[in-house]
Write a protein that holds these residues in place. Structure first.
Motif, short mmCIF file in Angstrom:
data_model
loop_
_atom_site.label_atom_id
_atom_site.label_comp_id
_atom_site.label_asym_id
_atom_site.label_seq_id
_atom_site.Cartn_x
_atom_site.Cartn_y
_atom_site.Cartn_z
N ARG A 19 0.83 -1.20 0.00
CA ARG A 19 0.00 0.00 0.00
C ARG A 19 0.87 1.26 0.00
O ARG A 19 1.89 1.32 0.68
N VAL A 20 0.47 2.23 -0.79
CA VAL A 20 1.11 3.54 -0.78
C VAL A 20 0.22 4.49 0.00
O VAL A 20 -0.95 4.69 -0.34
N ASP A 21 0.75 5.09 1.06
CA ASP A 21 -0.03 5.97 1.92
C ASP A 21 0.01 7.43 1.50
O ASP A 21 -0.94 8.18 1.77
N TYR A 22 1.12 7.85 0.88
CA TYR A 22 1.28 9.25 0.49
C TYR A 22 1.97 9.32 -0.86
O TYR A 22 2.86 8.52 -1.16
N ALA A 23 1.57 10.29 -1.67
CA ALA A 23 2.25 10.55 -2.95
C ALA A 23 2.15 12.05 -3.21
O ALA A 23 1.06 12.62 -3.12
N TRP A 24 3.26 12.67 -3.54
CA TRP A 24 3.26 14.13 -3.70
C TRP A 24 4.30 14.54 -4.74
O TRP A 24 5.13 13.76 -5.18
N SER A 25 4.23 15.82 -5.10
CA SER A 25 5.11 16.37 -6.12
C SER A 25 5.62 17.73 -5.64
O SER A 25 5.05 18.33 -4.72
N GLY A 26 6.68 18.21 -6.25
CA GLY A 26 7.20 19.53 -5.92
C GLY A 26 8.25 19.95 -6.92
O GLY A 26 8.78 19.12 -7.67
N ASN A 27 8.54 21.24 -6.94
CA ASN A 27 9.45 21.79 -7.94
C ASN A 27 10.83 22.08 -7.39
O ASN A 27 10.98 22.52 -6.24
N PHE A 28 11.84 21.83 -8.22
CA PHE A 28 13.16 22.38 -7.98
C PHE A 28 13.52 23.28 -9.16
O PHE A 28 12.87 23.23 -10.21
N ALA A 29 14.51 24.13 -8.98
CA ALA A 29 14.90 25.07 -10.03
C ALA A 29 16.11 24.52 -10.79
O ALA A 29 17.16 24.24 -10.21
N LEU A 30 15.93 24.36 -12.08
CA LEU A 30 16.97 23.82 -12.95
C LEU A 30 17.66 24.96 -13.69
O LEU A 30 17.00 25.82 -14.29
N SER A 31 18.99 24.99 -13.63
CA SER A 31 19.74 25.93 -14.46
C SER A 31 20.23 25.18 -15.70
O SER A 31 20.43 23.96 -15.66
N PHE A 32 20.42 25.89 -16.79
CA PHE A 32 20.81 25.22 -18.03
C PHE A 32 22.16 24.53 -17.89
O PHE A 32 22.36 23.43 -18.40
N SER A 33 23.08 25.15 -17.17
CA SER A 33 24.42 24.57 -16.99
C SER A 33 24.46 23.51 -15.90
O SER A 33 25.47 22.83 -15.74
N ARG A 34 23.38 23.37 -15.13
CA ARG A 34 23.31 22.47 -13.96
C ARG A 34 24.25 22.92 -12.86
O ARG A 34 24.54 22.15 -11.92
N VAL A 35 24.73 24.14 -12.91
CA VAL A 35 25.55 24.73 -11.86
C VAL A 35 24.71 25.79 -11.16
O VAL A 35 24.11 26.63 -11.83
N PRO A 36 24.64 25.78 -9.82
CA PRO A 36 23.87 26.81 -9.12
C PRO A 36 24.41 28.20 -9.43
O PRO A 36 25.59 28.37 -9.75
N GLN A 37 23.53 29.17 -9.32
CA GLN A 37 23.90 30.55 -9.62
C GLN A 37 23.83 31.40 -8.35
O GLN A 37 22.92 31.24 -7.54
N MET A 38 24.80 32.28 -8.22
CA MET A 38 24.85 33.20 -7.09
C MET A 38 25.30 34.55 -7.63
O MET A 38 26.18 34.62 -8.48
N GLY A 39 24.69 35.62 -7.15
CA GLY A 39 25.10 36.91 -7.67
C GLY A 39 24.43 38.05 -6.94
O GLY A 39 23.84 37.89 -5.86
N ARG A 40 24.51 39.25 -7.55
CA ARG A 40 23.92 40.45 -6.98
C ARG A 40 23.10 41.18 -8.04
O ARG A 40 23.42 41.13 -9.23
N ILE A 41 22.07 41.86 -7.58
CA ILE A 41 21.31 42.79 -8.40
C ILE A 41 21.48 44.15 -7.73
O ILE A 41 21.02 44.34 -6.59
N GLY A 42 22.13 45.07 -8.40
CA GLY A 42 22.44 46.32 -7.74
C GLY A 42 23.49 46.10 -6.67
O GLY A 42 24.19 45.09 -6.63
#
Length: 436
Positions: free
Chosen positions: A341-364
């Motif tokens: 028996r399966v009691d729970y099933a769910w979905s959710g989003n992650f953020a994919l970058s095209f390069s598969r490398v996380p991005q970090m930066g500044r705006i202003g």
């Protein structure tokens, strides 16, 4: 609060997951109302925001986190719960694209996120069923060559806590005939992800931080000398703003919207299997993921359910029948569970970058951001939170390296990024199927 006020989060309550059903008690925080001022304002109470905030309050900063739903509502509270070292992009890929110096830098921090998690759990006594070890499995000879190359590459950077497992050795860890073998990472692990987030939030508040829940951000002024964050009922002015909305930031900051693409992944939890049956499946209680492009990942929960995840939907839509989508693969791995028996099933989003490398930066000058962990956010977000806190505190050494890593838009732009990514996934799935 009605759904119109929470366009991305429904009524703001947690999705009906096993994690939500087994979450530790947590208070409901107030909405942001009226006008406020703070040293540092963080948007998003997931791992990135919580990690950044906790590091900063430990340094003595006055910090507020504004969350559109509940703490850990997004990927941080519904992921597979696996502590997997490294980025989505391999060290070899990073070396080819960005050079040896960048690869050496990244190799020096790929285990840091797991170390931060363990330190947080110990320091703040977070109850989240933390366990050690994760295993990468290969289904083909080509996969096994890839795993051996990975182990040797990581060893060349001084990371030597991985070892190869042949088919017979793997059986001591996973009772399945599906695999050719695997690679065990003794520094990996797994835990209850929502309880980790809730524990970090409690630690943040204990040290003087403030969290506002159910407060979707509707506007951000990043150009002002003191950035301003506006919600339906209030606004917060700050010296420094940190954007940690990741896959759920939406269109609030247009500059960031098209840097990443939301991708949904699915998880289900079986009924409790009991100690004996669970131990027969995964005797050493490690977490597992295979190395196909569209992979399966699974582990045992604290109460001995099998948590089984996989699948991707580019663009972030939820499948109509999550259990049917996952059960076929679970039955291939563990045919002895057919009919469970399966009691729970769910979905959710992650953020994919095209390069598969996380991005970090500044705006202003005074707005920082981090996103795009591409499915490796459990560890990456904790590392990036520390790096963001270092930068805000005046040490830009590590921040500058990531800020200067080039990012690339998805081919096809806004209209065609989803079909482009789907075609790419089909191609890699075919390669996996035929072992090339």
């Amino acid at each position: 609060m009605n759904a119109m006020s929470h366009p991305y989060a429904g009524d703001g309550t947690h999705t009906k997951s096993y994690y939500a059903a087994s979450a530790n008690p947590a208070p409901e925080r107030p909405e942001l109302s009226g006008n406020g001022e703070i040293d540092v304002c963080i948007i998003g109470a997931g791992y990135s925001g919580l990690s950044t905030g906790l590091h900063l309050v430990e340094k003595g900063y006055k910090v507020a986190i504004i969350e559109g739903a509940r703490v850990g509502w997004g990927a941080s509270g519904r992921n597979g719960g696996q502590i997997v070292n490294g980025l989505n992009a391999s060290l070899q890929t990073i070396k080819k694209r960005y050079g040896q110096d960048t690869a050496t830098f990244v190799a020096g921090l790929v285990q840091e996120g797991g170390e931060i998690i363990r330190e947080r759990v110990k320091t703040y006594d977070i109850q989240c069923d933390l366990k050690d070890k994760n295993i990468f499995t290969g289904l083909t000879k080509a996969h096994m060559r890839e795993l051996e190359e990975r182990m040797n590459l990581w060893a060349s950077y001084g990371i030597k806590n991985q070892e190869m497992l042949d088919k017979d050795q793997l059986r001591a860890h996973i009772n399945s005939d599906l695999y050719e073998g695997g690679l065990i990472d003794h520094s990996g692990g797994h835990m209850h992800p929502l309880n980790l987030a809730l524990g970090e939030a409690a630690a943040f508040e204990k040290l003087g931080g403030t969290i506002y829940e159910m407060s979707p951000v509707i506007d951000v002024d990043t150009e002002a000398a003191r950035p301003v964050v506006r919600t339906a009922k209030g606004q917060m002015t700050c010296k420094t703003l940190v954007l940690c909305g990741n896959a759920y930031l939406g269109h609030v900051v247009p500059t960031l919207t098209w840097r990443v693409m939301p991708v949904s992944t699915q998880v289900m939890a079986t009924e409790p299997l009991g100690e004996e049956r669970a131990h027969a499946l995964i005797p050493q209680d490690a977490c597992v993921e295979d190395i196909r492009y569209i992979l399966d990942y699974y582990r045992l929960s604290g109460d001995k359910r099998l948590l089984f995840g996989g699948g991707t939907v580019y663009g972030g839509a939820d499948p109509s029948d999550i259990e049917s989508k996952l059960r076929r693969n679970m039955d291939k791995v563990f045919p002895q569970l057919k009919g469970v028996r399966v009691d729970y099933a769910w979905s959710g989003n992650f953020a994919l970058s095209f390069s598969r490398v996380p991005q970090m930066g500044r705006i202003g000058a005074n707005t920082y951001f981090a996103h795009g962990y591409s499915g490796h956010g459990v560890t990456g977000s904790h590392t990036f939170g520390r790096i963001l806190s270092e930068a805000i505190d005046g040490d830009l050494t590590r921040f500058d390296v990531f800020e200067n890593v080039p990012w690339y838009p998805f081919p096809g732009g806004r209209m065609f990024r989803v079909p482009y990514s789907m075609v790419g996934s089909w191609w890699y799935a075919l390669r996996d199927k035929f072992g090339v």
